[in-house]
Write an enzyme that holds these catalytic residues in place. Sequence first.
Site, PDB file in Angstrom:
ATOM      1  N   LYS A  27     -44.203  73.474  16.750  1.00 35.59           N
ATOM      2  CA  LYS A  27     -44.781  74.291  16.300  1.00 35.59           C
ATOM      3  C   LYS A  27     -45.591  74.944  16.971  1.00 35.59           C
ATOM      4  CE  LYS A  27     -47.405  71.966  12.957  1.00 35.59           C
ATOM      5  NZ  LYS A  27     -46.549  73.274  11.897  1.00 35.59           N
ATOM      6  N   ARG A  97     -53.766  70.294  13.678  1.00 33.54           N
ATOM      7  CA  ARG A  97     -52.436  70.125  13.219  1.00 33.54           C
ATOM      8  C   ARG A  97     -51.660  69.288  14.041  1.00 33.54           C
ATOM      9  NH1 ARG A  97     -51.019  73.681   8.403  1.00 33.54           N
ATOM     10  NH2 ARG A  97     -52.479  74.620   8.090  1.00 33.54           N
ATOM     11  N   GLY A 106     -44.015  66.129   7.856  1.00 30.20           N
ATOM     12  CA  GLY A 106     -44.981  65.029   6.657  1.00 30.20           C
ATOM     13  C   GLY A 106     -45.179  64.231   7.355  1.00 30.20           C
ATOM     14  N   MET A 108     -47.030  63.321  10.595  1.00 32.92           N
ATOM     15  CA  MET A 108     -48.487  62.806  11.470  1.00 32.92           C
ATOM     16  C   MET A 108     -49.122  63.727  10.354  1.00 32.92           C
ATOM     17  SD  MET A 108     -46.081  63.270  14.974  1.00 32.92           S
ATOM     18  CE  MET A 108     -45.967  64.423  14.482  1.00 32.92           C
ATOM     19  N   ARG A 355     -40.083  77.048  11.944  1.00 38.03           N
ATOM     20  CA  ARG A 355     -39.150  75.957  12.270  1.00 38.03           C
ATOM     21  C   ARG A 355     -37.699  76.027  11.776  1.00 38.03           C
ATOM     22  NH1 ARG A 355     -41.946  71.023  10.199  1.00 38.03           N
ATOM     23  NH2 ARG A 355     -42.491  71.400   7.588  1.00 38.03           N
ATOM     24  N   HIS A 471     -19.562  42.258   9.198  1.00 35.64           N
ATOM     25  CA  HIS A 471     -18.700  41.997   8.913  1.00 35.64           C
ATOM     26  C   HIS A 471     -18.094  43.247   7.417  1.00 35.64           C
ATOM     27  CE1 HIS A 471     -14.572  40.872   5.860  1.00 35.64           C
ATOM     28  NE2 HIS A 471     -14.216  40.903   7.190  1.00 35.64           N
ATOM     29  N   SER A 780      -6.854  49.856  25.168  1.00 36.08           N
ATOM     30  CA  SER A 780      -8.079  50.064  24.456  1.00 36.08           C
ATOM     31  C   SER A 780      -9.059  49.125  24.575  1.00 36.08           C
ATOM     32  CB  SER A 780      -7.516  49.575  22.652  1.00 36.08           C
ATOM     33  OG  SER A 780      -8.210  50.356  21.973  1.00 36.08           O
ATOM     34  N   CYS A 847     -11.411  50.914  20.840  1.00 37.57           N
ATOM     35  CA  CYS A 847     -11.263  51.258  18.818  1.00 37.57           C
ATOM     36  C   CYS A 847     -12.355  50.692  18.582  1.00 37.57           C
ATOM     37  CB  CYS A 847     -10.257  50.392  18.527  1.00 37.57           C
ATOM     38  SG  CYS A 847      -9.715  48.370  19.908  1.00 37.57           S
ATOM     39  N   TYR A 867      -8.547  59.046  23.499  1.00 38.14           N
ATOM     40  CA  TYR A 867      -9.417  58.983  22.614  1.00 38.14           C
ATOM     41  C   TYR A 867      -9.732  57.851  21.658  1.00 38.14           C
ATOM     42  CZ  TYR A 867      -6.624  54.798  22.002  1.00 38.14           C
ATOM     43  OH  TYR A 867      -5.956  53.703  21.904  1.00 38.14           O
TER      44      TYR A 867
END
Length: 889
Positions: A27, A97, A106, A108, A355, A471, A780, A847, A867
């Site tokens: 802010k 503020r 909302g 604080m 903002r 699980h 992996s 994985c 990957y």
Amino acid sequence: MADKWVYRFGDGTADGNAEMKELLGGKGANLAEMCALGLPVPPGFTNTPEDCTGFTKNDRTYPGSLEKEVAAAMAEIEAGVGARFGDVTNPLLVSVRSGGRASMPGMMDTVLNLGLNDETVQGLAKNSGDERFAYDSYRRFIQMYSAVVMGVEHHHFEDILDNYKLSLGVTLDTELGADDWKNIVANFKERYQQEQEQHLPFPQDPQEQLWYAIGAVFGSWMNQRAITYRRLHDIPADWGTAVNVQAMVFGNMGDDCATGVAFTRDPATGANEFYGEYLVNAQGEDVVAGIRTPQHITRAARDANGSDLPSMEEIMPGVFQELNDVRVQLETHYRDMQDIEFTVQKQKLWMLQTRNGKRTAKAALKIACEMVDEGLITKQDAVARIEAESLDQLLHPTLDPDAERNVISRGLAASPGAASGKVVFSANEAEAAANDGEAVIMVRMETSPEDIHGMHAARGILTSRGGSTSHAAVVARGMGRPCVVGAGEVRIDYQAQTMTARNVTVAAGEIITIDGAKGEIILGEVPTVQPELSGDFGVLMGWADDIRTLGVRANAETPNDARTAVEFGAEGIGLSRTEHMFFDADRIVSVREMILARDEDGRRAALAKLLPMQRDDFTELFRIMAGLPVTIRLLDPPLHEFLPHTEADMAEIAQAAGIDAAELHARALELEEVNPMLGHRGCRLAISYPEIPEIQARAIFEAAATVSKETGKSVEPEVMIPLIATKQEFDLLKAIVDRVAGEVSAETGVALKYLTGTMIELPRACLRAGEIAETAEFFSFGTNDLTQTTFGMSRDDSAGFLRQYDEQSILEKDPFVSIDIDGVGELVEIGATRGRATRPDLKIGICGEHGGDPASIEFCHRVGMDYVSCSPYRVPIARLAAAQAALKK
């Protein structure tokens, strides 16, 4: 510590700018930026978040120079507005503020109209010419200050106001006159003194009011709702909040005044339309409180929503045009949709905040794509600004936002999406009901691998135990099933076939709805809305794929999983768990025959029945993936997981297998382990029973040969050996894989290409990765088990204490949700580095569940993995997160 605590803004100049959010909070930084842009901003100053952290750590005390700096800044505000703080004839009022560096709407606290007392309210009345306005402002200040600063709750004052209006027979605040507000102020002060802990009168010293309010707003950083919000949005507790003190401007001085909130585009759809609401003759809290019906800013929005209240465009056309010009200026300057707050005082527009606006995933995609088309941002900017996790909103059905919900309990939001169905309490019941065409929600205390068929058949899964990596959660995410876990107040009675929560009992066959995105359990059926992957989704995903260097695969073992993975853009299968294929009803009997066999011949006979089934499984996967890599993990779990647990199931299996029930019990007891996760599983099982990996390898290679002949293209499976701790274990089993590959190649005439590698899930394997890579062709990292073995912590049992770990900042995040970079991550990095030192072309992936977590994906990119692999429904998230990781320097 800082040597400057206060940063000023106003009159077109400011000490800060939008780049200083870490120092000034969001802010404060944006107020400074708007001043620099020449926008009308009431003058004020910002106390830095470092003040907040120091205030919190040092027993609510301020640094020595802060009082002097605040006094100097207040003097500048006084000069700018021509009023003096605390002056009884011409009083300056201020707002106080919060403003953290991350937006926390909302969460604080705020105090408005600060500086009013029994004398200054008379000065405000005289200068404004409106006693009613002055005393209305005073009662607002008393109520807000009492609640925020002194902990006297709002309802004490609301009761007074409601009863007063009732006594007069009026319903609206606007029907009250000046004398009414004077009476209410007197009643408010009296109630304050009654409820205030030390029964002191309402404070009359504006300086005391100011410093107590600053302390209260700093203190609100640690209120429960702010703590919860930070935990949900991964905002560090040590950031603190800034405090912004600003001259008051008044939207409640008459019908030529107003206050409102607006977005520069529609935050729900992303449409390039001015979107917002305002109230005439009101202060900001009136808009938020919802006690009056807000009015639309534009005429088009008013007409579209069928409102009979005039729009700002109609009743304040000049102010509206100025506000619309500000809208365009701010969006062009910030190059993003803005969320703005404004006040109109006597037809004069004042900007109170801007903002980056929060938006739905659908809106975020549309806004990003259109801003690229408009030339406001680049494709790289568009990819960087979409929150990867938000894509979940687009991939699963959601509850109709307009439908009523009777929420009877809550748990952990484990797998997104929503589903309604009849309650069933077992996997068999779920499967039977689904086969009859019924939608069911499977409700269990917890799930096990034996429940897989029921989980697949159910529309959704609910468990009373477990965490977000239990699980049930892991499997449900992989299947794309909505799931709520850890609903601790739900009591499940299998014998009575009931579940009870909050004095509501639901019997088997009754309908419930679960919301896997919110963790809600709802009585009855709630309509759902099916997602639509818009053109914007495809466009942005294409940009992400052009940027990222990290591959994205999916964890999949069923044809449906594989097709979903391909649809969502997966570049192969990174983990196919063969044990999940064994629980189907037509093959579990053969699996159990194999387990119950007392010698190798018996096991081979049972495995021979499984061979064609496994071969068909792999054949279908290879066909669907059409030449993309497929990593298949050999059997991993301990054998006892495949055996029945109930007496009835035991008797049924004994009869089917033609053995005595007592013998079956004895075998089950023989296989039971104290700690099966660290027991006879993975490569240890394969070494004990080499016929198991042998038959699985045969199924893999025969399937590869079949599809190669069909397509004329090479199919190159990756065979993964689980739970390796030593090179010797790997070499022993690789020899079996190589031998079987040679046999199948000779039998089919197909020259097979394949890789043999391992899942690294033990710390020792990470440390000995260099020698393991002498023969392993890929790694992996199974970070689910690697996290368990590194922490010595069960992912299924840790939910009960990890919340306390989070609250006490022992761990920043659940290590089963986001990879523990300092511990588990270092082991992964050691393993990858040592493995590639031996074999530079070593293929490396991940994985575990972390493969779909954006923060973990960033880590995987940084350490140079090839990957990540995740559930099919998280593939788009992983693709976007991988691109964002590539964009970070």
